[in-house]
Design an enzyme around this catalytic site. Structure first.
Site, short mmCIF file in Angstrom:
data_model
loop_
_atom_site.label_atom_id
_atom_site.label_comp_id
_atom_site.label_asym_id
_atom_site.label_seq_id
_atom_site.Cartn_x
_atom_site.Cartn_y
_atom_site.Cartn_z
N GLU A 42 49.54 26.04 25.28
CA GLU A 42 50.05 27.33 24.79
C GLU A 42 50.07 28.36 25.91
OE1 GLU A 42 47.40 27.57 21.44
OE2 GLU A 42 48.47 25.91 20.50
N GLU A 84 46.03 16.68 25.21
CA GLU A 84 46.58 17.16 23.95
C GLU A 84 48.10 17.05 23.98
OE1 GLU A 84 43.68 20.31 22.23
OE2 GLU A 84 44.86 21.31 23.76
N GLY A 133 48.81 21.41 16.09
CA GLY A 133 49.13 22.25 14.95
C GLY A 133 50.22 21.69 14.05
N ASN A 190 38.59 25.15 19.54
CA ASN A 190 39.38 26.21 20.16
C ASN A 190 39.92 27.09 19.04
OD1 ASN A 190 41.23 27.79 21.48
ND2 ASN A 190 42.58 26.10 22.09
N SER A 219 45.74 18.02 16.15
CA SER A 219 45.65 17.68 14.72
C SER A 219 44.47 16.77 14.39
CB SER A 219 46.98 17.07 14.23
OG SER A 219 48.02 18.03 14.32
N LYS A 275 41.62 29.70 19.39
CA LYS A 275 42.90 30.35 19.76
C LYS A 275 42.83 31.84 19.40
CE LYS A 275 45.03 25.87 19.32
NZ LYS A 275 46.23 25.07 19.09
N HIS A 295 45.67 25.28 28.80
CA HIS A 295 46.13 24.85 27.46
C HIS A 295 47.65 24.95 27.41
CE1 HIS A 295 46.75 24.71 23.16
NE2 HIS A 295 45.54 24.21 23.06
P1 13P Z 1 45.11 21.66 16.34
O1 13P Z 1 43.80 20.92 16.17
O2 13P Z 1 45.22 22.87 15.45
O3 13P Z 1 46.27 20.75 16.31
O4 13P Z 1 45.06 22.29 17.82
C1 13P Z 1 44.73 21.47 18.89
C2 13P Z 1 44.55 22.33 20.08
O5 13P Z 1 45.49 22.86 20.62
C3 13P Z 1 43.18 22.54 20.57
O6 13P Z 1 43.17 23.16 21.81
#
Ligand code: 13P
Length: 247
Positions: A94, A162, A168, A8, A207, A10, A92
């Site tokens: 976010e 997740e 992150g 992803n 992560s 983002k 997601h």
């Molecule tokens: P990270 O791998 O950067 O922690 O992000 C995970 C994520 O949100 C994937 O959708």
């Protein structure tokens, strides 16, 4: 089941970043798992062209619940499919946080994705506060029950779990915590989609890095990963794909 290494991107990446695709395909031309990257929508067509003839699939990060209409700035699932996407990430954390997306909305988007022939990658996960007070399983059960669309099968649905606090941050749950959540999700999914649950991919996200991928992929009921930051560079994503291929 064929496992899935999904990235992803983002809100990262321009056409210059597509060099990564060339490097990834050079490192992993014939992986032993499915391989997917979900760039920003602006790059779906160009990445699809860069991936043509390879094993890399391209996905989107969100879609609208309607197939067309007066929704300035939004993208409909058929448009994403037309641009080359085969998958779409939905719900997601976010988007749940930034745009207030609810389980009902995620479910409607997932129905739209299925109608457009896309695979829906439905995301779930608890916050740190929810984990601290022991609500993790209740939270993800409610998200799962509320977000999985009618008509979901092992072929058109992927679940990505997740933990919000692992995204992150460089922090990951313990292996026992991941195993507990994924085992719980498998059983819960069976109450929604029946026997298809056994073949539905359950991804871990948060992560994931080359250094922790193998131990996470060795866990039961972990059928791949949804990778954020480490999917932006071939030197990070290729070893994750290799670890999943070997799992
Ligand atoms: P990270 O791998 O950067 O922690 O992000 C995970 C994520 O949100 C994937 O959708």
């Amino acid at each position: 089941m064929r496992k899935l290494a999904a990235g992803n991107w983002k809100m990262n990446g321009t056409r210059a970043g597509l060099d990564m695709v060339t490097a990834l395909l050079a490192a992993q031309p014939n992986p032993g798992c499915d391989m997917l990257l979900c760039p920003p929508a602006t790059l779906i067509s160009a990445m699809t062209a860069a991936a043509r003839g390879s094993r890399l699939m391209v996905g989107a990060q969100d879609c609208h619940a309607k197939p067309s209409g007066a929704h300035t700035g939004d993208l409909a699932a058929p448009m994403l499919a037309d641009a080359g996407a085969t998958h779409v990430i939905l719900g997601h954390s976010e988007r749940r946080a930034d745009h207030g997306e609810t389980d009902d909305q995620v479910c409607a988007k997932a129905e739209a994705a299925l109608a457009a022939g896309l695979v829906a990658i439905v995301c779930l996960g608890e916050t740190e506060d929810q984990r601290d007070v022991g609500q993790t399983l209740d939270v993800i059960a409610a998200q799962l029950d509320g977000s999985v669309p009618a008509g979901a099968t092992a072929a058109n649905l992927v679940i990505a779990c997740e933990p919000v606090w692992a995204i992150g941050t460089g922090r990951t749950p313990t292996l026992a915590q991941i195993a507990e959540v994924h085992g719980f999700l498998r059983a819960r999914l069976a109450t929604l989609v029946g026997v298809a649950a056994a073949e539905t991919r359950l991804l871990y996200g948060g992560s994931v890095k080359p250094g922790n991928a193998a131990e996470i992929f060795a866990l039961p009921h972990v059928d791949g990963a949804l990778v954020g930051g480490a999917s932006l560079k071939a030197e990070d994503f290729a070893p994750i794909v290799a670890a999943l291929s070997a799992a």
